[in-house]
Design a protein around this motif. Structure first.
Motif: not given
Length: 441
Positions: A14-24, A59-69, A121-125
């Motif tokens: 989540l830290a990496r993903f929010v770093g890549e997408f800090p805004a809408a 493609a960004r290496g999300a854990p499969a379960g987290l990605g589904a949620l 959602v990713a930012t909130t989590w």
């Protein structure tokens, strides 16, 4: 300890993903991933959004379960939104003698909104990670490999979805995992459509828990119907065979159209799950002839001199001769199953189902020897993951020139398959002595 590791992995992603997408994403910005289609119906939006979200996260290496949620939460928010600003002018779609108005949406605009929901959602989590639901009790390893082979195009598609419940928000206490292989012909559109939508339709079937066979048959039929609408809108001409597996609690449901196949191996011996639909199968030949069609031999048996399959999603120029009605078998899982293998006819043209147990065992041995017999769990896991690659190579060496896809779902750790059975002494003896349990038709 395992929960702590999963939570740490989730926080890191989540830290990496929010770093890549800090805004809408801005309205005119280019999407980081392309939607499957230019326009989609409201019904198709569910599957296309989940496919796009899972593809982006994987493609960004999300854990499969987290990605589904994450995708499930973002889609829930999307479907609560007013999508009318994204509607296309209504188009009339012929349906028999009637015409029905189909509401279509502009995919790129709606998927931008979906991705912004996902980012939110990713930012909130990221700031406040909720308690994640437990992973499936049965974590199944899966080995999959697919090649274009000598064909001009790759028309196979496959789906690996052990996080079925998380993706669809199912919380009834029944573990579910879904796997499928689709073998397209005349183009990849039908296979792509089935791989995107069949499991979504299946998840909405009211009889899913009480009657998996009925749910599967209904889902195949509905997928064929909605692909027909899309084919008319976009003038598509293609078809696909398919075999899909749902592991639901202690039951294995297998549904299929055409000549893609699934084989269960229990204690080293193959168990017949299905009879593939081929034009020269006596009951299929009789069904087609009763409808006024015919079976002719043109290098292989073909329906009305065209398709070499008697059942498929798509192929609407030959419906009802090429049927869209799937078959399904149900098999109880006794706890002594080794794995279930799914593959297209490019594999089974060169390999008999009865040869599968020996080929998998040999592949495991060769891979184990190549790795020097490592004892670490990482080395053992790597051995199992490469089994499908060995099987595909064997089919190609055996003369198959078609696209080849092989998917092996291990129902127990693959390294255990090499351990001699205490009652028979060797894996080979175990294979010979095991009894077959026929599935319920």
């Amino acid at each position: 300890m395992e929960e702590e590791e999963e939570e740490e992995e989730a926080r890191g992603f989540l830290a990496r993903f929010v770093g890549e997408f800090p805004a809408a994403l801005e309205e005119d910005s280019r999407l980081p991933i392309s939607p499957l289609s230019r326009k989609a119906s409201l019904e198709e939006l569910h599957g296309e959004s989940l496919e796009l979200g899972l593809r982006l996260l994987a493609a960004r290496g999300a854990p499969a379960g987290l990605g589904a949620l994450l995708c499930q939460a973002a889609l829930f928010q999307l479907l609560q939104s007013d999508l009318s600003p994204f509607h296309c002018p209504q188009e009339a779609v012929a349906n028999g003698e009637e015409e029905q108005q189909v509401v279509l949406v502009l995919s790129e605009a709606v998927q931008r909104l979906f991705l912004n929901k996902l980012i939110a959602v990713a930012t909130t989590w990221h700031h406040n990670l909720p308690k994640l639901p437990p992973a499936p009790a049965r974590l199944l390893r899966c080995s999959v490999h697919a090649i274009k082979n000598t064909r001009r195009k790759m028309e196979d598609k496959h789906v690996v979805l052990p996080e079925f419940n998380q993706l669809f928000g199912l919380q009834d206490g029944v573990d579910r995992a879904y796997y499928a292989v689709f073998d397209g012909h005349g183009g990849v559109d039908a296979a792509t459509y089935a791989a995107t939508h069949l499991h979504v339709v299946l998840s909405k079937e009211r009889t899913l828990q009480s009657d998996a066979a009925a749910a599967f048959k209904s889902a195949f039929k509905r997928t064929d119907e909605t692909f027909k609408d899309k084919s008319k809108r976009e003038r598509l001409r293609s078809g696909t065979t398919g075999v899909a597996v749902l592991i639901q609690g202690q039951e294995l449901a297998v549904a299929w159209l055409g000549d893609s196949q699934a084989v269960l191996v229990r204690r080293g011996q193959d168990v017949t799950l299905m009879d593939p639909h081929k034009p020269d199968r006596e009951d299929e030949k009789r069904r087609i002839e009763d409808l006024g069609g015919c079976i002719t031999f043109m290098g292989c048996w073909r329906v009305n001199g065209t398709y070499a399959v008697s059942r498929a999603i798509g192929d609407f120029d030959q419906k009802p001769y090429v049927s869209g009605d799937a078959d399904c078998s149900l098999t109880p899982l006794l706890g002594n199953e080794d794995y279930v293998l799914l593959a297209c006819d490019g594999f089974f043209d060169a390999v008999k189902p009865s040869e599968v147990p020996h080929l998998v065992l040999e592949a495991l041995r060769q891979l184990g020897d190549a790795d020097g017999g490592g004892d670490s769990s990482r080395e053992q896991r790597a051995v199992g993951l490469r089994v499908a690659q060995k099987l595909v190579a064997h089919a190609k060496a055996g003369g198959s020139s078609d696209n080849i896809t092989v998917l092996v779902v291990f129902l127990r750790p693959p390294e255990q398959l090499l351990v001699p059975d205490v009652t028979t002494g060797t894996p080979e003896a175990k294979r010979r002595s095991a009894s077959q349990d026929e599935p319920q038709q």
